[in-house]
Scaffold this motif. Structure first.
Motif, PDB file in Angstrom:
ATOM      1  N   ARG A  89      18.732  -1.677  80.564  1.00  0.00           N
ATOM      2  CA  ARG A  89      18.843  -0.248  80.291  1.00  0.00           C
ATOM      3  C   ARG A  89      18.886   0.066  78.804  1.00  0.00           C
ATOM      4  NH1 ARG A  89      19.445   3.002  85.007  1.00  0.00           N
ATOM      5  NH2 ARG A  89      19.597   4.574  83.418  1.00  0.00           N
ATOM      6  N   LEU A  90      19.454  -0.843  78.021  1.00  0.00           N
ATOM      7  CA  LEU A  90      19.643  -0.572  76.600  1.00  0.00           C
ATOM      8  C   LEU A  90      19.696  -1.897  75.853  1.00  0.00           C
ATOM      9  CD1 LEU A  90      20.410   1.556  74.378  1.00  0.00           C
ATOM     10  CD2 LEU A  90      22.781   1.099  74.968  1.00  0.00           C
TER      11      LEU A  90
ATOM     12  N   VAL B 284      23.145  -3.910  79.617  1.00  0.00           N
ATOM     13  CA  VAL B 284      23.063  -3.502  78.218  1.00  0.00           C
ATOM     14  C   VAL B 284      23.138  -4.798  77.416  1.00  0.00           C
ATOM     15  CG1 VAL B 284      24.186  -2.260  76.341  1.00  0.00           C
ATOM     16  CG2 VAL B 284      24.149  -1.287  78.641  1.00  0.00           C
TER      17      VAL B 284
ATOM     18  N   ILE C 267      20.626  -3.356  71.980  1.00  0.00           N
ATOM     19  CA  ILE C 267      21.226  -3.010  70.695  1.00  0.00           C
ATOM     20  C   ILE C 267      21.104  -4.211  69.770  1.00  0.00           C
ATOM     21  CG2 ILE C 267      23.356  -2.365  69.506  1.00  0.00           C
ATOM     22  CD1 ILE C 267      24.158  -0.915  72.085  1.00  0.00           C
TER      23      ILE C 267
ATOM     24  N   ARG D  59      22.235  -3.323  86.338  1.00  0.00           N
ATOM     25  CA  ARG D  59      21.882  -2.680  85.077  1.00  0.00           C
ATOM     26  C   ARG D  59      22.575  -3.407  83.930  1.00  0.00           C
ATOM     27  NH1 ARG D  59      23.576   2.973  86.938  1.00  0.00           N
ATOM     28  NH2 ARG D  59      23.717   2.059  88.982  1.00  0.00           N
TER      29      ARG D  59
END
Length: 87
Positions: A60-61, A36, A63, A34
């Motif tokens: 997962r994310l 980010v 930014i 996973r």
């Protein structure tokens, strides 16, 4: 020999292609990593695309910086990473 960004990422992350025994029927047994991702500029979008294409990673994310006014007319534009993440 020139290497694509995916090839360089696989080398850097020490990722190897999945053996044939891990076909789609066994995909539920494979654990994914996973991730980010933080990034904003064009080169970050290229790296993000490589991560998206990797079968071992699960994004997962994502930014990125907020949308900002650009140019003389100050039109609000999305960052390249945001455009890719919204696909």
């Amino acid at each position: 020999k020139k290497c694509s960004i995916q090839c360089r990422m696989r080398t850097h992350l020490n990722l190897t292609p999945l053996p044939e025994k891990y076909s789609a029927s066994h995909s539920n047994q494979i654990m994914s990593i996973r991730v980010v991702f933080f990034g904003t500029h064009d080169f970050a979008a290229i790296i993000l695309q490589g991560l998206i294409d990797s079968p071992l990673l699960e994004i997962r994310l994502v930014i990125s910086r907020p949308d900002e006014p650009v140019g003389r007319k100050q039109t609000i534009e999305k960052t390249p990473v945001k455009l890719l993440a919204e696909k």
